[in-house]
Structures are given as C-alpha cells and as structure tokens.
Scaffold this active site. Structure first.
Site, PDB file in Angstrom:
ATOM      1  N   ASP A   9       0.878  -1.156   0.000  1.00 27.24           N
ATOM      2  CA  ASP A   9       0.000   0.000   0.000  1.00 27.24           C
ATOM      3  C   ASP A   9       0.928   1.223   0.000  1.00 27.24           C
ATOM      4  O   ASP A   9       2.084   1.128   0.429  1.00 27.24           O
ATOM      5  CB  ASP A   9      -0.871  -0.045   1.265  1.00 27.24           C
ATOM      6  CG  ASP A   9      -1.705   1.193   1.420  1.00 27.24           C
ATOM      7  OD1 ASP A   9      -2.323   1.636   0.429  1.00 27.24           O
ATOM      8  OD2 ASP A   9      -1.736   1.744   2.544  1.00 27.24           O
ATOM      9  N   ASP A  11      -0.117   5.055   0.726  1.00 29.40           N
ATOM     10  CA  ASP A  11      -0.395   6.033   1.786  1.00 29.40           C
ATOM     11  C   ASP A  11      -0.405   5.347   3.149  1.00 29.40           C
ATOM     12  O   ASP A  11      -1.228   4.456   3.389  1.00 29.40           O
ATOM     13  CB  ASP A  11      -1.768   6.688   1.561  1.00 29.40           C
ATOM     14  CG  ASP A  11      -1.826   7.519   0.292  1.00 29.40           C
ATOM     15  OD1 ASP A  11      -1.011   8.446   0.158  1.00 29.40           O
ATOM     16  OD2 ASP A  11      -2.671   7.234  -0.571  1.00 29.40           O
TER      17      ASP A  11
END
Ligand code: BG6
Ligand code: MG
Length: 212
Positions: A9, A11
C-alpha cells in the site's frame, strides 16, 4: 523464498499523506458546515475518494446530487494535489528505502497496490517514479478496498500467483482486501490492532525478517 512478490500500500506504508488528506477534506467540510476531525479522517484510509466523501457526508444535514458530489471531490483533489507538491525525496525515510532495496536484493518483485489516483504523482515526488516493478492504483480499478481488485491486478502486473504475494497494509480495508484476494498480509501502524494479518510489524524494517 516464502513470497515471490511484495505488494505495498502507498499512503501510510511507504509515505504519510494523512495530514494532506485531512487539510484538503477539512476545507470542503468547513465549506459545507460538516463536523470533521482527525478520527473521522482515519476512517478514510484505504477508501476511495468518493467513498471517503460519503463517510464525511454521514454528518451532512441535507441531500446532495451526484453532480455536487463530483464538484466537491474534485475541489478536494485540487487542494490535495497542491499540498502534495510539498513532498520530496526527503519524505521517504531511510528505513523504508533501505528495506525496499534489501527486499529487492533478496529477489522479491516489488509492487504498489494503492486506492489512490494520485499514486504515480506521489511516487514521483518521493523519487520512486521508476522504482517499482508494477503500480496498481485507483486508475486501474473499479472496486476499491476491501475489494481485492487492486491487489489481484498488482499480482497480475508482476506475473505472480496471489498465494505467492505478501501485501503490506496500514488499513483494515486493505488487510481485508488482501485476504479476499488470497494473499497473506503484514500489518503496520493502526492496522496491527485489527488482528487480521499474517504478520504484525513493529517497524517497516521487520519485513526483512518475515520475507526470508
Ligand atoms: C488511499 C488513501 O490510499 O487513497 C485514502 O488511504 C484515499 O484515504 C484514497 O481516499 C484515494 O486517494 P486519491 O488520491 O485518489 O484521492
Ligand atoms: Mg494506507
């Protein structure tokens, strides 16, 4: 090697954009006289832009047309993109960069699996524009996390079977997406408390211990 590819991922894992999301959403919420705070902002992690706005609208006293929703989410993104210009390679921690390099050295393929349509821009700001073997993001999916689509596509982009991939996530929706896609996952930050992950990381460099 337990995993052939590692899907990150963006953020909250590779970098931290929470404060910029918060500032940009806060501007929209204030304009609409909607209560919004950092706890509500944390609920938006891993969730698409429009779904994030729907969460903010839970406190809106009224109804809003689809056209207006598009107007406000576009407005939020314009403010957000301006704020992202503040990011630079200095926002990539030495720990993250050194760990990524070590994982690549071990022979893992490295990919991004992010709900954000700004992932490419953020990676460029961090100096990682060409770094990953594949980037699956908000621009190539129709269903956002907890749907597994973004991770399934990332696995396809690097040519690996989901069962040979490890997902690294800071959000519950992301862990659920990984599991739904048939992948093992490592939780970092607030996601640790969900108790859903194969591995719980204290710090990013712990990844080197679990990928072996
Ligand atoms: C995710 C963030 O990575 O991207 C969410 O955790 C955000 O908070 C989502 O809503 C969509 O981002 P963007 O950049 O497409 O508005
Ligand atoms: Mg995240």
């Amino acid at each position: 090697m337990r995993y052939r590819a590692i899907i990150f991922d963006l953020d909250g894992v590779i970098c931290h954009t929470d404060k910029y999301h918060y500032m940009a959403w806060k501007q929209v919420a204030d304009e609409l006289h909607i209560y919004f705070d950092e706890t509500i902002n944390n609920r938006l992690r891993g969730v698409s832009r429009m779904e994030s706005f729907e969460i903010i609208l839970e406190r809106y006293d009224g109804t809003m047309s689809q056209e207006e929703k598009i107007k406000y989410t576009t407005q939020k993104n314009e403010v957000y993109k301006e704020l992202l210009k503040n990011m630079s390679p200095a926002d990539l921690s030495d720990e993250v960069k050194e760990t990524l390099d070590a994982l690549r050295e071990q022979g893992h393929k490295l990919a991004i699996g992010s709900s954000s349509k700004n992932a490419g821009f953020i990676l460029n700001q961090l100096g990682l524009g060409d770094y990953f073997d594949a980037v699956s993001d908000g621009n190539n999916i129709t269903n956002s996390k907890p749907d597994p689509e973004v991770f399934v596509k990332a696995a396809q982009f690097v040519g690996e079977n989901p069962k040979d991939c490890l997902v690294v996530e800071d959000a519950k929706a992301g862990l659920e997406a990984a599991i739904a896609g048939g992948m093992e996952c490592a939780a970092i930050g607030d996601a640790v408390s969900c108790g859903l992950a194969t591995w719980n990381l204290n710090t990013f460099s712990d990844l080197k211990k679990v990928t072996g």
